[in-house]
Design a protein around this motif. Structure first.
Motif, PDB file in Angstrom:
ATOM      1  N   LEU A 141       4.875  20.546 -31.649  1.00 54.10           N
ATOM      2  CA  LEU A 141       5.576  19.471 -32.356  1.00 54.10           C
ATOM      3  C   LEU A 141       7.046  19.448 -31.991  1.00 54.10           C
ATOM      4  CD1 LEU A 141       4.010  19.720 -35.944  1.00 54.10           C
ATOM      5  CD2 LEU A 141       3.481  18.107 -34.140  1.00 54.10           C
ATOM      6  N   LEU A 142       7.632  20.648 -31.879  1.00 53.75           N
ATOM      7  CA  LEU A 142       9.065  20.720 -31.562  1.00 53.75           C
ATOM      8  C   LEU A 142       9.338  20.113 -30.191  1.00 53.75           C
ATOM      9  CD1 LEU A 142      11.921  21.694 -32.136  1.00 53.75           C
ATOM     10  CD2 LEU A 142      11.293  23.908 -31.168  1.00 53.75           C
ATOM     11  N   GLN A 143       8.508  20.465 -29.209  1.00 52.99           N
ATOM     12  CA  GLN A 143       8.727  19.934 -27.867  1.00 52.99           C
ATOM     13  C   GLN A 143       8.554  18.420 -27.860  1.00 52.99           C
ATOM     14  OE1 GLN A 143       6.828  21.846 -24.631  1.00 52.99           O
ATOM     15  NE2 GLN A 143       7.495  23.888 -25.212  1.00 52.99           N
ATOM     16  N   ALA A 144       7.544  17.947 -28.567  1.00 52.99           N
ATOM     17  CA  ALA A 144       7.325  16.496 -28.619  1.00 52.99           C
ATOM     18  C   ALA A 144       8.520  15.808 -29.273  1.00 52.99           C
ATOM     19  CB  ALA A 144       6.041  16.198 -29.384  1.00 52.99           C
ATOM     20  N   PHE A 145       9.070  16.439 -30.309  1.00 59.61           N
ATOM     21  CA  PHE A 145      10.229  15.857 -30.992  1.00 59.61           C
ATOM     22  C   PHE A 145      11.427  15.778 -30.049  1.00 59.61           C
ATOM     23  CE2 PHE A 145      14.145  16.633 -33.482  1.00 59.61           C
ATOM     24  CZ  PHE A 145      14.177  15.424 -34.169  1.00 59.61           C
ATOM     25  N   LEU A 146      11.700  16.868 -29.339  1.00 60.09           N
ATOM     26  CA  LEU A 146      12.842  16.886 -28.422  1.00 60.09           C
ATOM     27  C   LEU A 146      12.640  15.906 -27.263  1.00 60.09           C
ATOM     28  CD1 LEU A 146      13.672  20.695 -28.313  1.00 60.09           C
ATOM     29  CD2 LEU A 146      14.829  18.897 -29.586  1.00 60.09           C
ATOM     30  N   ASP A 147      11.376  15.630 -26.959  1.00 57.93           N
ATOM     31  CA  ASP A 147      11.092  14.672 -25.880  1.00 57.93           C
ATOM     32  C   ASP A 147      11.032  13.237 -26.401  1.00 57.93           C
ATOM     33  OD1 ASP A 147      10.999  16.647 -24.019  1.00 57.93           O
ATOM     34  OD2 ASP A 147       8.827  16.890 -24.065  1.00 57.93           O
ATOM     35  N   GLY A 148      11.256  13.082 -27.713  1.00 59.68           N
ATOM     36  CA  GLY A 148      11.206  11.739 -28.283  1.00 59.68           C
ATOM     37  C   GLY A 148       9.798  11.199 -28.371  1.00 59.68           C
ATOM     38  N   GLU A 149       8.801  12.092 -28.421  1.00 58.49           N
ATOM     39  CA  GLU A 149       7.410  11.658 -28.395  1.00 58.49           C
ATOM     40  C   GLU A 149       6.668  12.004 -29.674  1.00 58.49           C
ATOM     41  OE1 GLU A 149       5.774  10.214 -25.823  1.00 58.49           O
ATOM     42  OE2 GLU A 149       7.169  10.392 -24.148  1.00 58.49           O
ATOM     43  N   LEU A 150       7.390  12.468 -30.682  1.00 60.28           N
ATOM     44  CA  LEU A 150       6.711  12.895 -31.904  1.00 60.28           C
ATOM     45  C   LEU A 150       6.531  11.713 -32.849  1.00 60.28           C
ATOM     46  CD1 LEU A 150       5.590  15.367 -33.404  1.00 60.28           C
ATOM     47  CD2 LEU A 150       7.815  15.591 -34.513  1.00 60.28           C
ATOM     48  N   GLU A 151       5.311  11.567 -33.357  1.00 63.75           N
ATOM     49  CA  GLU A 151       5.072  10.502 -34.322  1.00 63.75           C
ATOM     50  C   GLU A 151       5.846  10.792 -35.603  1.00 63.75           C
ATOM     51  OE1 GLU A 151       0.916  10.020 -34.976  1.00 63.75           O
ATOM     52  OE2 GLU A 151       0.475   9.901 -32.838  1.00 63.75           O
ATOM     53  N   GLN A 152       6.273   9.710 -36.238  1.00 59.34           N
ATOM     54  CA  GLN A 152       7.126   9.877 -37.415  1.00 59.34           C
ATOM     55  C   GLN A 152       6.418  10.653 -38.524  1.00 59.34           C
ATOM     56  OE1 GLN A 152       8.739   6.201 -38.753  1.00 59.34           O
ATOM     57  NE2 GLN A 152      10.480   7.145 -39.738  1.00 59.34           N
ATOM     58  N   SER A 153       5.110  10.479 -38.592  1.00 55.31           N
ATOM     59  CA  SER A 153       4.379  11.156 -39.675  1.00 55.31           C
ATOM     60  C   SER A 153       4.393  12.672 -39.515  1.00 55.31           C
ATOM     61  CB  SER A 153       2.938  10.654 -39.698  1.00 55.31           C
ATOM     62  OG  SER A 153       2.312  10.946 -38.461  1.00 55.31           O
ATOM     63  N   HIS A 154       4.674  13.140 -38.301  1.00 53.29           N
ATOM     64  CA  HIS A 154       4.694  14.588 -38.069  1.00 53.29           C
ATOM     65  C   HIS A 154       6.091  15.181 -38.167  1.00 53.29           C
ATOM     66  CE1 HIS A 154       0.752  14.037 -35.625  1.00 53.29           C
ATOM     67  NE2 HIS A 154       0.510  14.297 -36.896  1.00 53.29           N
ATOM     68  N   GLU A 155       7.076  14.321 -38.375  1.00 53.98           N
ATOM     69  CA  GLU A 155       8.445  14.833 -38.362  1.00 53.98           C
ATOM     70  C   GLU A 155       8.741  15.735 -39.556  1.00 53.98           C
ATOM     71  OE1 GLU A 155      11.143  11.594 -37.963  1.00 53.98           O
ATOM     72  OE2 GLU A 155      10.788  11.375 -35.806  1.00 53.98           O
ATOM     73  N   GLN A 156       8.331  15.276 -40.737  1.00 56.58           N
ATOM     74  CA  GLN A 156       8.696  16.042 -41.926  1.00 56.58           C
ATOM     75  C   GLN A 156       8.094  17.453 -41.921  1.00 56.58           C
ATOM     76  OE1 GLN A 156      11.040  14.789 -43.941  1.00 56.58           O
ATOM     77  NE2 GLN A 156      11.110  16.864 -44.757  1.00 56.58           N
ATOM     78  N   PRO A 157       6.803  17.596 -41.577  1.00 52.85           N
ATOM     79  CA  PRO A 157       6.276  18.969 -41.482  1.00 52.85           C
ATOM     80  C   PRO A 157       7.069  19.825 -40.497  1.00 52.85           C
ATOM     81  CG  PRO A 157       4.494  17.383 -41.425  1.00 52.85           C
ATOM     82  CD  PRO A 157       5.750  16.587 -41.390  1.00 52.85           C
TER      83      PRO A 157
END
Lengths: 446, 186
Positions: free
Chosen positions: A9-25
């Motif tokens: 999830l962290l890598q996806a977030f840093l790559d701008g690829e994380l779905e918003q629903s997964h951000e809070q967890p």
């Protein structure tokens, strides 16, 4: 959420690829996991270093020139006067070319000399006409690189700011959640210094923590003589809380379903979420030895007018057990015990009948079950055991039920009622004797 | 380069390369300025060797221009460019694998005169230790800035494959550089 998932999830977030629903967890995990925050810093450091890879982002001027000349184009006009990037790129290109040519020259100097002169003249002729264009092209590339780098830096800064604010928000939520929950009915003890305390005592001990923000809470159980390293606040199912120190362990099982455990590092002020119990943490002792004895015989069949012998070590036994879990134990037990015996047979053609009340040595295996969920009165726990083995004169079976009470983490006492059956042969016949009694013992845990 | 040219989309410029020479030249120059850094970065970090990277890079843009002369629908110029570069790099790698010698490997490992930071040197060295497909995914993401979907298109891979490769590549690099990154992250 396991490590692999959160890293993903962290890598996806840093790559701008994380779905918003997964951000809070993810933010919650970042708020509680120092390891994950370190991983994020490392990934950002890696990305930052890659953005500095100017050598990789700078096409050699010779290549640019070759492409445009092959296509029959002239190099584009200058858009910037800066040529620093071009100078660096050209230096790198020249150095590599020089080394390559030197090696080649050493092996094939004669044919190379001719070719080199020809190539040099050709190169000079090709480049002489548009040196200014080469510089201009390099400047344009340099500006493009700078633009990419600047955009990346801005993006990273925005991401960091966004993360920081959400991290603070998540931390404050964690604290509030911890403060709200409360419930009382927990039993616990220390491994090395057991304390079994009632509900009121726990409430009293936790009062300071429950009424104090987590960041400010001092380690509790002030009477405890150890120097606490951290205090932990446990919540279970959203409706219970108790606080432990690093030396505190469970005596009675607590449902781990939906359990949330947050540990608060009193030294750093960091709030960490962790598994309910570390996998390698043992909260009960595996081995135990029980020294027992028959305190009284209640019934004995057959009945006899003989009195029970009073030999040394009579009616004593030793039991060594290993716990496979908190409830089940298995082990061996041996001892000496008196049984009333009544049997008959034929000796020298005459029927005889004998009665004895003799002590026999016996030994065998034993299984014990302690239903910890039935614990009551501050620590009393029922136990049930089954024994099977052999005595000097025949097979012996025994069942036992009773209560045990922990005096400390190392010592417990027990008392129970047992029933035994001894099956023995005489000549070609089998005989049996049954008895019941009160059994007591002292248990050492280690 | 006129300001109006720089405001055109990649696709517009691609189609303009079919037109008369002066228009095609301007369009090509603009696309070259926009995308040559990332194409060269791809070639450089995939092939390792600077000379081979330069050859692949040159051929990429020449083929790119030639492709524009054919009728085709263009939606993503950077992905298209990187796809050409990828094919050329794969060919170059096949040739290198057939003729590789110790000296070549050694030379490629030390051809880093222009790299300035120690971490960058370590990262490029760590990248050389990755399997080819992991390194490629890492380069397309970190050097070329492609989205996961674009990486799928360039490499003809599924989204799951791309994610796994990228995750493992980064984890592997982190693992190799862990002592250094740990200090740097403090």
């Amino acid at each position: 959420m396991n490590n692999h998932n959160t890293s993903d999830l962290l890598q996806a977030f840093l790559d701008g690829e994380l779905e918003q629903s997964h951000e809070q967890p993810l933010f919650n995990e970042l708020a509680s996991s120092g390891e994950l925050r370190n991983e994020m810093r490392e990934l950002l450091a890696m990305r930052s270093a890659v953005q500095q890879d100017i050598e990789a982002f700078t096409p050699p001027l010779a290549a640019t020139s070759n492409i445009f000349s092959t296509l029959g184009f002239s190099l584009p006009a200058a858009t910037s006067a800066s040529a620093v990037g071009a100078g660096e790129a050209f230096s790198a290109s020249s150095a590599a070319a020089t080394a390559s040519v030197a090696s080649w020259w050493g092996k094939f100097w004669l044919p190379s000399a001719t070719a080199l002169i020809g190539a040099g003249v050709t190169f000079w002729l090709l480049n002489w006409g548009y040196n200014s264009n080469l510089n201009a092209m390099a400047s344009a590339q340099s500006a493009e690189i700078e633009k990419i780098r600047s955009e990346a830096a801005t993006q990273l800064t925005n991401q960091a700011n966004s993360f920081r604010s959400q991290l603070q928000d998540a931390q404050s939520k964690v604290v509030v959640q911890t403060q709200k929950v409360y419930v009382p009915k927990i039993e616990y003890r220390y491994i090395d210094k057991p304390v079994v305390t009632d509900n009121a005592t726990i409430q009293n001990e936790n009062k300071s923590v429950l009424n104090t923000p987590v960041e400010e809470s001092a380690p509790i159980i002030a009477a405890h003589d150890r120097q606490p390293l951290f205090a932990q606040h446990y919540t279970s199912g959203g409706n219970s809380i108790f606080t432990t120190q690093n030396s505190l362990h469970f005596a009675s099982p607590i449902s781990q379903d939906n359990a949330l455990v947050q540990s608060h590092d009193a030294l750093t002020g960091e709030i960490l979420e962790r598994d309910f119990l570390p996998q390698d943490e043992q909260y009960y002792q595996r081995w135990s030895a029980k020294f027992g004895g028959v305190a009284a015989t209640i019934t004995a069949t057959p009945t006899t007018s003989l009195t029970e012998p009073s030999a040394a070590f009579n009616d004593l036994n030793l039991q060594l057990m290993y716990s496979t879990n908190e409830e089940w134990s298995f082990g061996v037990r041996f001892g000496r015990e008196a049984f009333p015996l009544s049997y008959n047979g034929t000796i020298s053609g005459r029927n005889i009948e004998r009665q004895q009340y003799s002590s026999v040595y016996w030994g065998g295996v034993v299984a014990q079950f302690v239903p910890t969920s039935l614990s009551f009165w501050g620590g009393f726990q029922p136990y049930f055991s089954v024994f099977g083995g052999r005595s000097e004169i025949g097979w012996l079976g025994r069942t036992e039920a009773g209560l045990q009470y922990p005096l400390s983490s190392q010592f417990s006492i027990s008392a129970g009622i047992d029933g035994s059956g001894l099956f023995y042969p005489f000549q070609d016949k089998s005989f049996q004797t049954y008895k019941s009694g009160i059994n007591t013992g002292i248990i050492i845990h280690f | 380069m006129s300001k109006s040219i720089s405001q055109h989309t990649d696709a517009d410029l691609f189609y303009q390369m079919r037109e008369e020479k002066i228009v095609a030249e301007q369009a090509f120059a603009e696309l070259y300025a926009r995308h040559s850094p990332r194409v060269f970065a791809y070639c450089r970090r995939i092939l390792g060797d600077r000379d081979r990277a330069q050859d692949a890079f040159q051929d990429t843009f020449i083929k790119f221009f030639q492709s524009a002369q054919q009728e085709r629908i263009m939606t993503n110029v950077p992905a298209f460019l990187l796809r050409i570069a990828r094919n050329l790099c794969l060919n170059a790698q096949r040739t290198r694998h057939q003729t590789v010698q110790f000296e070549d490997f050694h030379a490629s490992m030390h051809d880093e005169s222009a790299e300035k930071t120690e971490l960058l040197k370590l990262i490029t060295a760590a990248m050389d230790l990755l399997p080819d497909d992991y390194r490629e995914t890492f380069v397309l993401r970190e050097y070329d800035g492609l989205s996961y979907q674009e990486i799928c298109e360039v490499t003809n891979s599924s989204m799951a494959t791309v994610k796994i490769r990228l995750f493992r590549a980064k984890q592997k690099i982190r693992e190799i550089l862990s002592p250094y990154l740990a200090d740097l992250a403090k």
